[in-house]
Motif scaffolding. Structure first.
Motif, mmCIF file in Angstrom:
data_model
loop_
_atom_site.group_PDB
_atom_site.id
_atom_site.type_symbol
_atom_site.label_atom_id
_atom_site.label_comp_id
_atom_site.label_asym_id
_atom_site.label_seq_id
_atom_site.Cartn_x
_atom_site.Cartn_y
_atom_site.Cartn_z
ATOM 1 N N ASP A 225 0.223 -1.395 0.313
ATOM 2 C CA ASP A 225 -0.101 0.441 0.499
ATOM 3 C C ASP A 225 0.623 0.915 -0.151
ATOM 4 O O ASP A 225 0.237 2.338 0.089
ATOM 5 N N THR A 226 2.175 1.041 -0.011
ATOM 6 C CA THR A 226 3.655 2.056 0.334
ATOM 7 C C THR A 226 4.327 1.927 -0.163
ATOM 8 O O THR A 226 4.896 0.765 -0.312
ATOM 9 N N THR B 10 7.634 8.925 -1.919
ATOM 10 C CA THR B 10 6.432 7.675 -1.164
ATOM 11 C C THR B 10 5.341 8.425 -2.184
ATOM 12 O O THR B 10 4.689 9.240 -2.072
ATOM 13 N N THR C 26 1.121 6.201 -1.868
ATOM 14 C CA THR C 26 0.681 5.596 -1.724
ATOM 15 C C THR C 26 -0.732 4.601 -2.890
ATOM 16 O O THR C 26 -1.261 5.404 -3.490
#
Length: 99
Positions: free
Chosen positions: A12-13, A24, A26
């Motif tokens: 999920d990241t 980053t 997500t």
């Protein structure tokens, strides 16, 4: 961690490092090892991200990433040489690299 196998890992990241910049992202993320013409590659499938992040990934020569699910590290890649990028039908970006 060893190079990912052909079984997809879902996270999920993801934190992607390009040169000295880390981003980053997500969402629904998949990492999977693939074999083409006897060579191993990793495909990282990302949700449609910020256009600038997308351009940075498409123009990068090398990258490294860490894939997480629920805050737990699933996979940390070695430095990878970018082999290519393409879009899926739903707009996701697929980044392919090899060690």
């Amino acid at each position: 961690m060893s190079f990912p196998g052909q079984r997809p890992m879902h996270g999920d990241t993801v934190t992607i490092t390009i040169d000295s910049t880390a981003v980053t992202i997500t969402g629904t993320i998949t990492s999977q090892g693939v074999l083409r013409e006897g060579r191993g590659f990793v495909e990282l499938t990302l949700p449609d991200a910020d256009p600038q992040q997308r351009r940075d990934l498409e123009w990068a020569k090398h990258f490294q990433y860490e894939l997480y699910r629920g805050g737990r590290l699933l996979y940390s890649s070695p430095p990878l040489r970018l082999s290519g990028t393409h879009r899926t039908g739903d707009g996701a970006l697929v980044v392919t690299g090899s060690p």
